[in-house]
Design a protein around this motif. Structure first.
Motif, PDB file in Angstrom:
ATOM      1  N   LEU A 192      58.051 -49.905 -16.146  1.00  9.40           N
ATOM      2  CA  LEU A 192      56.769 -49.565 -15.538  1.00  9.40           C
ATOM      3  C   LEU A 192      56.481 -48.060 -15.509  1.00  9.40           C
ATOM      4  O   LEU A 192      55.375 -47.650 -15.894  1.00  9.40           O
ATOM      5  N   PRO A 193      57.394 -47.177 -15.059  1.00 12.20           N
ATOM      6  CA  PRO A 193      57.054 -45.744 -15.025  1.00 12.20           C
ATOM      7  C   PRO A 193      56.682 -45.192 -16.396  1.00 12.20           C
ATOM      8  O   PRO A 193      55.693 -44.459 -16.529  1.00 12.20           O
ATOM      9  N   PHE A 194      57.434 -45.557 -17.435  1.00  7.72           N
ATOM     10  CA  PHE A 194      57.144 -45.055 -18.770  1.00  7.72           C
ATOM     11  C   PHE A 194      55.847 -45.660 -19.308  1.00  7.72           C
ATOM     12  O   PHE A 194      55.062 -44.974 -19.980  1.00  7.72           O
ATOM     13  N   ARG A 195      55.594 -46.927 -19.005  1.00  6.36           N
ATOM     14  CA  ARG A 195      54.339 -47.547 -19.441  1.00  6.36           C
ATOM     15  C   ARG A 195      53.137 -46.778 -18.897  1.00  6.36           C
ATOM     16  O   ARG A 195      52.137 -46.576 -19.587  1.00  6.36           O
ATOM     17  N   THR A 212      55.833 -55.270  -6.605  1.00 11.98           N
ATOM     18  CA  THR A 212      54.635 -55.078  -5.820  1.00 11.98           C
ATOM     19  C   THR A 212      53.748 -56.317  -5.769  1.00 11.98           C
ATOM     20  O   THR A 212      52.764 -56.328  -5.065  1.00 11.98           O
ATOM     21  N   TYR A 213      54.076 -57.349  -6.505  1.00  7.25           N
ATOM     22  CA  TYR A 213      53.306 -58.593  -6.517  1.00  7.25           C
ATOM     23  C   TYR A 213      51.805 -58.352  -6.651  1.00  7.25           C
ATOM     24  O   TYR A 213      51.046 -58.550  -5.718  1.00  7.25           O
ATOM     25  N   SER A 222      55.599 -54.948 -12.068  1.00  6.01           N
ATOM     26  CA  SER A 222      54.272 -54.528 -12.480  1.00  6.01           C
ATOM     27  C   SER A 222      53.456 -54.185 -11.237  1.00  6.01           C
ATOM     28  O   SER A 222      53.931 -54.327 -10.109  1.00  6.01           O
ATOM     29  N   ASN A 223      52.231 -53.705 -11.455  1.00  8.53           N
ATOM     30  CA  ASN A 223      51.297 -53.503 -10.350  1.00  8.53           C
ATOM     31  C   ASN A 223      49.872 -53.595 -10.882  1.00  8.53           C
ATOM     32  O   ASN A 223      49.659 -53.847 -12.073  1.00  8.53           O
ATOM     33  N   GLU A 224      48.900 -53.405 -10.031  1.00  9.78           N
ATOM     34  CA  GLU A 224      47.505 -53.617 -10.411  1.00  9.78           C
ATOM     35  C   GLU A 224      47.036 -52.678 -11.503  1.00  9.78           C
ATOM     36  O   GLU A 224      46.138 -53.009 -12.289  1.00  9.78           O
TER      37      GLU A 224
END
Length: 349
Positions: free
Chosen positions: A44-47, A4-5, A81-83
């Motif tokens: 990412l989903p688990f985080r 997603t930058y 990652s994402n925001e």
């Protein structure tokens, strides 16, 4: 760099991990809670699920610097990652200053800190001088920390996650070198390189090393190992005098651990499904293993558990869930709120 930058980050009090570690006891009346790095599983989903349930700081899986800085395919595969993925620490496996500096330059705009893996006991990594091999090479490890801090200062937070030596004073000497080199905080896993995870973590060693560190510096110390409940967390903090606790295996079974749940609530499983579908990128076997671990914590009946583990596609997995359970989707009333397994038919627990 990611699917997603997200925009480049600037450290503030909200996302600065060092500030969070130092102030959590004041702002939240509890020690800082950290979701540690797990090979493959800290995606990412688990985080995001761990964050929902009061994990203050979350780590990525270890990323090999050598591959990451040289191979664009490795960068796409290893880091997304994402925001909303913040505060985030990217853990790196590295054995030289050059690769580390290149890695930090590429990754630091998209995270809130870098963690050097000095604890991985896997033989292949040790042969490469990575992971727990670094605790036996204090000059190299200190030089890597110094190089990053001299170049970036407080713009980049840097952590080292170490294991203990058989001689605890050897670990103390290593920690003093790291503090002098400018490390922002140290995480101590209370086992040696050869100690099996089935052997209880050595809290006496963590306490001894922590006391020695705090006698000479104000660098925070995080304890890692055998945190499976909030009772464990408080016991570790009270006994060892650390600033917080990192959980790893405990969160894999129960990502709601830091919210005080003794077993994984159904709501955590619904959240995981939501994030896994929203963000994508999880192979079926990884998705299946996460669900397996959470269901083990919930006590799912064995025959259903066996059915689960024999499912071969994600489409079939969704159909299986909808046939046996009330699996709410994001936006539905009651989404992510249930605690017990909502069977569609007679109880299976």
């Amino acid at each position: 760099m990611s699917n997603t930058y997200p925009q480049a980050r600037i450290l503030t009090k909200i996302n600065d991990p060092l500030h969070i570690i130092k102030t959590r006891q004041i702002t939240h009346n509890r020690p800082v809670t950290i979701a540690g790095p797990m090979v493959r599983y800290s995606k990412l989903p688990f985080r995001q699920v761990c964050r929902h349930y009061d994990a203050d700081i979350v780590y990525t899986p270890m990323i090999l610097a050598r591959e990451f800085v040289r191979n664009c395919h490795a960068r796409i595969a290893d880091f997304s990652s994402n925001e909303s993925d913040s505060p985030l620490i990217v853990q790196v496996g590295v054995n030289n200053v050059t690769d580390l500096l290149r890695f930090v330059e590429m990754v630091s705009p998209y995270c809130d800190g870098i963690g050097i893996n000095c604890g991985c006991p896997i033989k292949e990594q040790i042969r490469e001088g990575i992971g727990s091999a670094l605790i036996y090479n204090p000059e190299l490890l200190s030089s890597m920390v110094s190089a990053v801090k001299e170049k970036y200062g407080d713009k980049v937070r840097l952590e080292t996650k170490i294991r203990i030596h058989d001689d605890w004073d050897q670990t103390v000497d290593l920690c003093h070198k790291l503090c002098d080199a400018g490390v922002d905080w140290i995480t101590i896993h209370g086992r040696t390189r050869t100690t099996r995870s089935s052997v209880p973590v050595n809290l006496d060693a963590i306490k001894y090393i922590t006391d020695k560190i705090k006698a000479k510096s104000n660098v925070p110390v995080i304890a890692n190992g055998d945190c499976f409940s909030m009772r464990d967390l408080q016991k570790i903090v009270d006994y060892c005098g650390v600033d917080g606790v990192m959980a790893v295996r405990g969160l894999l079974d129960n990502p709601a651990l830091f919210s005080g749940y003794d077993k994984c609530p159904w709501g955590a499983l619904e959240l995981f499904w939501h994030y896994a579908m929203e963000f994508g990128g999880l192979p079926h076997q990884l998705l299946l293993h996460h669900l397996h671990c959470m269901f083990e914590s919930m006590g799912l009946e064995k025959s259903l558990h066996n059915e689960l583990m024999n499912i071969r596609t994600t489409t079939e997995l969704i159909e299986w869930f909808d046939s046996h359970f009330v699996l709410k989707r994001f936006g539905e009333i009651g989404f992510s709120e249930a605690v017990d397994i909502p069977f569609k038919h007679a109880s299976k627990v």
